[in-house]
Enzyme design. Sequence first.
Site, PDB file in Angstrom:
ATOM      1  N   GLY A   1       0.828  -1.194   0.000  1.00 23.56           N
ATOM      2  CA  GLY A   1       0.000   0.000   0.000  1.00 23.56           C
ATOM      3  C   GLY A   1       0.861   1.242   0.000  1.00 23.56           C
ATOM      4  O   GLY A   1       2.039   1.181   0.336  1.00 23.56           O
TER       5      GLY A   1
ATOM      6  N   CYS B   1       5.030  -6.329   1.862  1.00 20.79           N
ATOM      7  CA  CYS B   1       5.449  -4.930   1.894  1.00 20.79           C
ATOM      8  C   CYS B   1       4.665  -4.142   2.961  1.00 20.79           C
ATOM      9  O   CYS B   1       4.873  -4.384   4.144  1.00 20.79           O
ATOM     10  CB  CYS B   1       5.331  -4.315   0.498  1.00 20.79           C
ATOM     11  SG  CYS B   1       6.340  -2.828   0.331  1.00 20.79           S
ATOM     12  N   TYR B   2       3.766  -3.249   2.559  1.00 18.62           N
ATOM     13  CA  TYR B   2       2.985  -2.513   3.559  1.00 18.62           C
ATOM     14  C   TYR B   2       2.321  -3.500   4.527  1.00 18.62           C
ATOM     15  O   TYR B   2       2.258  -3.252   5.726  1.00 18.62           O
ATOM     16  CB  TYR B   2       1.916  -1.668   2.868  1.00 18.62           C
ATOM     17  CG  TYR B   2       1.111  -0.805   3.801  1.00 18.62           C
ATOM     18  CD1 TYR B   2       1.599   0.419   4.227  1.00 18.62           C
ATOM     19  CD2 TYR B   2      -0.148  -1.216   4.260  1.00 18.62           C
ATOM     20  CE1 TYR B   2       0.867   1.225   5.090  1.00 18.62           C
ATOM     21  CE2 TYR B   2      -0.883  -0.424   5.120  1.00 18.62           C
ATOM     22  CZ  TYR B   2      -0.381   0.799   5.536  1.00 18.62           C
ATOM     23  OH  TYR B   2      -1.107   1.583   6.391  1.00 18.62           O
TER      24      TYR B   2
ATOM     25  N   HIS C   1       7.908  -7.984  -3.192  1.00 14.92           N
ATOM     26  CA  HIS C   1       6.618  -8.334  -3.791  1.00 14.92           C
ATOM     27  C   HIS C   1       6.683  -9.676  -4.520  1.00 14.92           C
ATOM     28  O   HIS C   1       7.083  -9.722  -5.688  1.00 14.92           O
ATOM     29  CB  HIS C   1       6.186  -7.237  -4.770  1.00 14.92           C
ATOM     30  CG  HIS C   1       5.762  -5.981  -4.095  1.00 14.92           C
ATOM     31  ND1 HIS C   1       4.463  -5.747  -3.718  1.00 14.92           N
ATOM     32  CD2 HIS C   1       6.462  -4.903  -3.689  1.00 14.92           C
ATOM     33  CE1 HIS C   1       4.385  -4.572  -3.114  1.00 14.92           C
ATOM     34  NE2 HIS C   1       5.587  -4.036  -3.092  1.00 14.92           N
TER      35      HIS C   1
ATOM     36  N   GLU D   1       4.375 -11.372  -5.787  1.00 10.18           N
ATOM     37  CA  GLU D   1       3.372 -11.488  -6.848  1.00 10.18           C
ATOM     38  C   GLU D   1       3.863 -10.938  -8.182  1.00 10.18           C
ATOM     39  O   GLU D   1       3.284 -11.226  -9.233  1.00 10.18           O
ATOM     40  CB  GLU D   1       2.081 -10.764  -6.421  1.00 10.18           C
ATOM     41  CG  GLU D   1       2.136  -9.239  -6.379  1.00 10.18           C
ATOM     42  CD  GLU D   1       2.744  -8.655  -5.101  1.00 10.18           C
ATOM     43  OE1 GLU D   1       3.508  -9.361  -4.428  1.00 10.18           O
ATOM     44  OE2 GLU D   1       2.475  -7.471  -4.798  1.00 10.18           O
TER      45      GLU D   1
ATOM     46  N   ASP E   1     -14.103 -10.492 -24.686  1.00 10.78           N
ATOM     47  CA  ASP E   1     -14.688 -10.276 -23.363  1.00 10.78           C
ATOM     48  C   ASP E   1     -16.216 -10.337 -23.382  1.00 10.78           C
ATOM     49  O   ASP E   1     -16.825 -11.066 -22.611  1.00 10.78           O
ATOM     50  CB  ASP E   1     -14.223  -8.937 -22.780  1.00 10.78           C
ATOM     51  CG  ASP E   1     -12.704  -8.815 -22.781  1.00 10.78           C
ATOM     52  OD1 ASP E   1     -12.038  -9.866 -22.797  1.00 10.78           O
ATOM     53  OD2 ASP E   1     -12.194  -7.689 -22.777  1.00 10.78           O
TER      54      ASP E   1
ATOM     55  N   LYS F   1      -6.889 -11.263 -19.045  1.00  6.42           N
ATOM     56  CA  LYS F   1      -7.282 -11.674 -20.399  1.00  6.42           C
ATOM     57  C   LYS F   1      -7.104 -13.176 -20.645  1.00  6.42           C
ATOM     58  O   LYS F   1      -7.984 -13.832 -21.194  1.00  6.42           O
ATOM     59  CB  LYS F   1      -6.456 -10.887 -21.423  1.00  6.42           C
ATOM     60  CG  LYS F   1      -7.017 -10.941 -22.817  1.00  6.42           C
ATOM     61  CD  LYS F   1      -8.056  -9.867 -22.988  1.00  6.42           C
ATOM     62  CE  LYS F   1      -8.708  -9.862 -24.334  1.00  6.42           C
ATOM     63  NZ  LYS F   1      -9.666  -8.743 -24.422  1.00  6.42           N
TER      64      LYS F   1
END
Length: 514
Positions: A55, A82-83, A169, A171, A227, A370
């Site tokens: 964050g 992190c945050y 991070h 991710e 989509d 996607k």
Amino acid sequence: MENEKILVIDFGGQYNQLIARRVRECGVYCEIYSYKKDLDEVLAMHPKGIIFTGGPNSVYDPASATYTAEIFKAGIPILGICYGAQLMSHLLGGRVDHAPVREYGKIEVSVDNTSPLFEGIRAQTICWMSHNDYIAEMAPGFRAIAHSDHCPYAAVEDSSRKLYGVQFHPEVLHTQEGTKMLSNFVYHVCGCAGDWKMSDFVEQSIRQLRETVGDKQVVLGLSGGVDSSVVAALLSRAIGSQLTCIFVDHGLLRKNEADEVEAVFGPKGNFDLNFIRVDASARFYRKLRFATEPEHKRKIIGKQFVRVFEETAAGLDHPDFLAQGTIYPDVVESGLGGESATIKSHHNVGGLPKHTRFKGLIEPLRYLFKDEVRQVGLQLGLPESLIYRQPFPGPGLGIRIIGRITPEKVQLVQEADAIWREELLAAGLGSQINQYFAALTNMRSVGVMGDERTYDYAIALRAVTTQDFMTAEAAEIPWELLSRVTNRIVNEVPHVNRVFYDCTGKPPATVEYE
Ligand code: GLN
């Protein structure tokens, strides 16, 4: 049976949805909630584990996003990123400070202790960092399990309480072993079994859609793109003919495209739904007849599109819901992905249009990327040609005809584009080139055909390779193929006497022309 799930508590980081996506890639269902979600509600969902995101704030600033420290007593494994790691340390009695050296980018992290989080991870591993603050003193009960040059506590754990924190991070793909670390967390710390697959998403969505819609009617603007097609297929499976799809043909589609969409979703297709095809091309050509400037053309097309859709929907018997093919990248860009900062506004995100008669908005793909959307589409039995179709802009050929648009020019570019695509596919290059199409330059020049002078148009052929469409390179096309396509175009398409191949990358050009 309920799937096991991991909950992500969002503190406003830019990559929060990536966390959810990585967890799903590990085969575990994952949902994201704002840090404003009450602990009672969080616990009622029986998560197998919780992840606190990064964050923008500083935890020592009293106005910053926070959470009740009660959550750490619930016995649920928690990973702070992190945050999130800073917040966990702060709430449990550690000290977070402005770091003497801020770290940004790829940083080498050394693993210091064995930990379930780092099973199978190299002793030195590249991790992606982006922080100004750091954990200056760990909270009681924690120990350091990794450090970097400037960060003594790059990862911390309290294994007895199953609490973990990482300053980097995992991710983000730049963290080379990040996915492995997240997988370690969900399997080795949370004890997940990995009972989730994409087909479960389909089943779950169908159930939820039935619940939301009940016996009401839903209307969807179908563009023929991936989509909205996947939304149509999903809704069709869920509620059948309670769904009406409005397909507006603005006369700026590729050759045969409108018929192809009708073949899939129309009465002869495989989906149970109401399909309305509106041929509005004459109206679009009329509105566009004086427009030459790209933004002006886009505005006209966008506005007319909405009008035609609304006029058609107004003729229906009071649909209660409007469905949209919003996908996660649209949501992030609009800054609506939970708590993260706005990057740019997006045409079809942000809730119901003003003055609408609809009671609710349905966006079943809102949390998918996607490639996940494509997987769902394949699960639902949509044809591969549709799932892997070339990206096509909303204003269609309107922005591939430089300058003024006329029905004749549309036809001309449709023909040239169809030849180019057909030949590239026949040469087996379809999967190597990320985007390819023909555009009509606004240039006419002198030529000679059958001994007669011509004064005709030039077609530009475009073919690019790209990772992410942020940058792109012109694809290397064998000369023989270019000359075959050139011959076919000048012979088969009237009023074209020159063909150019566009060798420009992005930057300085863009992939599209307007
Ligand atoms: N704002 C905090 C910092 O600067 C956390 C940053 C983050 O979560 N990426 O350290």
